[in-house]
Design an enzyme around this catalytic site. Structure first.
Site, PDB file in Angstrom:
ATOM      1  N   TYR A 163      46.817 -31.156  -5.131  1.00  0.00           N
ATOM      2  CA  TYR A 163      45.440 -31.476  -4.719  1.00  0.00           C
ATOM      3  C   TYR A 163      44.965 -30.585  -3.556  1.00  0.00           C
ATOM      4  O   TYR A 163      43.884 -30.790  -3.018  1.00  0.00           O
ATOM      5  CB  TYR A 163      45.247 -32.973  -4.443  1.00  0.00           C
ATOM      6  CG  TYR A 163      46.127 -33.640  -3.414  1.00  0.00           C
ATOM      7  CD1 TYR A 163      46.173 -33.221  -2.095  1.00  0.00           C
ATOM      8  CD2 TYR A 163      46.897 -34.745  -3.768  1.00  0.00           C
ATOM      9  CE1 TYR A 163      46.950 -33.853  -1.151  1.00  0.00           C
ATOM     10  CE2 TYR A 163      47.700 -35.388  -2.828  1.00  0.00           C
ATOM     11  CZ  TYR A 163      47.716 -34.936  -1.516  1.00  0.00           C
ATOM     12  OH  TYR A 163      48.494 -35.570  -0.586  1.00  0.00           O
ATOM     13  N   ARG A 169      54.487 -44.668   1.230  1.00  0.00           N
ATOM     14  CA  ARG A 169      53.131 -44.495   1.752  1.00  0.00           C
ATOM     15  C   ARG A 169      52.073 -44.276   0.672  1.00  0.00           C
ATOM     16  O   ARG A 169      50.887 -44.463   0.910  1.00  0.00           O
ATOM     17  CB  ARG A 169      53.099 -43.319   2.732  1.00  0.00           C
ATOM     18  CG  ARG A 169      53.916 -43.592   3.973  1.00  0.00           C
ATOM     19  CD  ARG A 169      54.045 -42.379   4.850  1.00  0.00           C
ATOM     20  NE  ARG A 169      54.767 -42.707   6.075  1.00  0.00           N
ATOM     21  CZ  ARG A 169      56.095 -42.640   6.181  1.00  0.00           C
ATOM     22  NH1 ARG A 169      56.834 -42.246   5.172  1.00  0.00           N
ATOM     23  NH2 ARG A 169      56.671 -42.969   7.324  1.00  0.00           N
TER      24      ARG A 169
END
Ligand code: HXC
Ligand code: NAP
Length: 293
Positions: free
Chosen positions: A156, A208
Site C-alpha cells: 500500500y 495490531r
C-alpha cells in the site's frame, strides 16, 4: 526443494556486517537468522534491549554467528549515530543497512490524535531517514563503497490503504526515498532497494492489524491468488539476495512478494474469480449471441 528452503550458498554474506533495525522480532528476526547462517555479522537494534539480548543468545547458539544487540530508538538521530558508532567499533565497518523497524495499527483516521499519526510517521519515515542519513554520510565521508540499503515497505506504499493511513503515508515516503537515493548516491557506491511484503504472519503485525476475532473474520490467505500467506524463509531468501553481491546490478527496485495480493484488489474484472466454471458456457453463449446486433 521448495520455498521454505534456504536459497543462497553458505558463504554468500561472509565478511559482511549488516544492521537490521527491528531485528529482534518478526520478519527482522527471520532475516537476521538467515544472514547469520550465510556468514554475516548482524547488529540488531530496537527499543527493547532485554529482548535483543535474549535473541542474541538464541541466534548465536543456533547459527554460530556474531550478533551485536544495540538499543536504539530510530526516531532519535543521536541514538542512531551512537548505534552506528557501536557497530563500527565492534565490526570495523557496516556494509548493509536494513530499515525494517516499523510502527502501525488499524484505526479510522478521524479517531487518531495528532500524536498518534506522528508516532507512526516518526518510526517509519523519520526513522528510516535518520538511519539512512547517518549511515550514508558516514560511508561518503570514509569513502567506503559497495554499500547496500534495503528498505521494507508495503504494497500500500503505492496504492494507499484505508485504516492504516499514517503507515501508508510513511511507507510511500520510504519508497520515494529509496528510488531517489538509488540515483543520487550511486556515485558513492551505494545501492538502494525495497521489498514490499504481502501478509506474513508475525505477532507484531497481527496483534495490531487483526486484533481479537478479526483474525477469523478477515483471513488474509483468502485475499491472495496463491491462497496462502507468506513463509518467513521466502522473505529472508529475497532479502539475502538483495543485500548480497549477487544483486550488484539491482538498484532502485521495489520487489513485491505477496502471492499476487495487491493486483487481485486492483484489476477491474478480477471479481470474475467468483464465477463458477459451469457458468462460463452460458456467459460465452450470451456474449456471442450479441454479435452484429
Ligand atoms: C488510536 C492509538 C492506538 C490505537 C496508540 N495510539 N495506539 N490511537 N488507536 N490503537 C496513540 C496513543 O494514544 C498516543 O497518542 C500515540 O498513539 C502514541 O502511542 P504510544 O503507545 O505512546 O507510542 P509508542 O509507545 O511509541 O508505541 C508505538 C506504537 C506501538 C506504534 C503505538 O503500536 C508500537 O510500539 N509498535 C511497534 C511494532 C509494530 O507496530 N509492529 C507492526 C508493524 S506491521 P496520544 O495522543 O494519546 O499521546 C506493519 C505491516 C503492514 O507495518 C502491512 C501488513 C499486511
Ligand atoms: P514487528 O515484529 O512488530 O517488527 C517491528 C519492529 O520494529 C520490532 O522489532 C520493534 O521492536 C521495532 N521498532 C518499533 N518501533 C521502533 C523504534 N521507534 N525504534 C526502533 N525499533 C522500533 O512486525 P513485522 O511484521 O516483523 O514487521 C517488520 C517489517 O515488515 C515492518 O517494516 C513492517 O511494516 C513490514 N511489513 C510486514 C508485513 C507483515 O505481514 N508482517 C507486511 C508488510 C510489511 P521494539 O518494539 O523492541 O522497539
Amino acid at each position: 526443494m521448495n520455498y521454505t528452503k534456504k536459497m543462497l550458498r553458505d558463504d554468500a554474506l561472509k565478511g559482511k556486517t549488516i544492521v537490521v533495525t527491528g531485528g529482534g522480532s518478526g520478519l527482522g528476526k527471520a532475516m537476521t537468522t538467515y544472514f547469520l547462517e550465510l556468514g554475516a555479522n548482524v547488529v540488531i537494534t530496537s527499543r527493547n534491549i532485554e529482548k535483543l539480548q535474549a535473541v542474541k543468545t538464541e541466534l548465536e547458539a543456533q547459527t554460530g554467528g556474531n550478533v551485536l544487540p544495540v538499543q536504539c530508538d530510530v526516531r532519535h538521530y543521536d541514538q542512531v549515530e551512537a548505534m552506528l558508532k557501536a557497530s563500527v567499533d565492534a565490526f570495523g565497518t557496516v556494509d548493509v543497512l536494513l530499515n525494517n523497524a516499523a510502527g502501525n495499527f488499524i484505526s479510522p483516521t478521524e479517531r487518531l490524535s495528532a500524536n498518534a499519526f506522528d508516532t507512526v510517521i516518526d518510526i517509519v519515515l523519520k526513522g528510516t531517514k535518520n538511519c539512512t542519513l547517518a549511515f550514508g554520510k558516514y560511508w561518503i565521508e570514509k569513502k567506503e563503497t559497495e554499500k547496500v540499503v534495503l528498505n521494507i515497505v508495503t504494497t500500500y506504499a503505492w496504492t494507499g490503504s484505508a485504516y492504516v493511513v499514517p503507515s501508508a503515508t510513511a511507507k510511500a515516503g520510504v519508497l520515494a526515498m529509496t528510488r531517489s537515493l538509488a540515483v543520487e548516491w550511486a556515485k558513492y557506491g551505494m545501492r538502494f532497494n525495497a521489498i514490499a511484503p504481502g501478509p506474513f504472519p508475525t505477532k507484531g503485525a497481527w496483534d495490531r492489524l487483526l486484533p481479537g476475532d478479526l483474525k477469523e473474520k478477515f483471513d488474509f490467505s483468502k485475499k491472495v491468488p496463491l491462497k496462502r500467506v507468506g513463509e518467513h524463509q521466502e522473505l529472508a531468501n529475497l532479502a539475502a539476495y538483495l543485500v548480497s553481491d549477487f544483486s550488484a546490478y539491482v538498484n532502485g527496485e521495489v520487489i513485491t512478494i505477496d502471492g499476487g495480493e495487491w493486483l487481485k484488489g486492483a484489476g477491474q474484472m478480477n471479481m470474475l474469480e467468483e464465477v463458477p466454471a459451469e457458468m462460463w458456457d452460458m456467459l460465452e453463449k450470451m456474449i456471442r449471441s450479441k454479435k452484429n446486433k
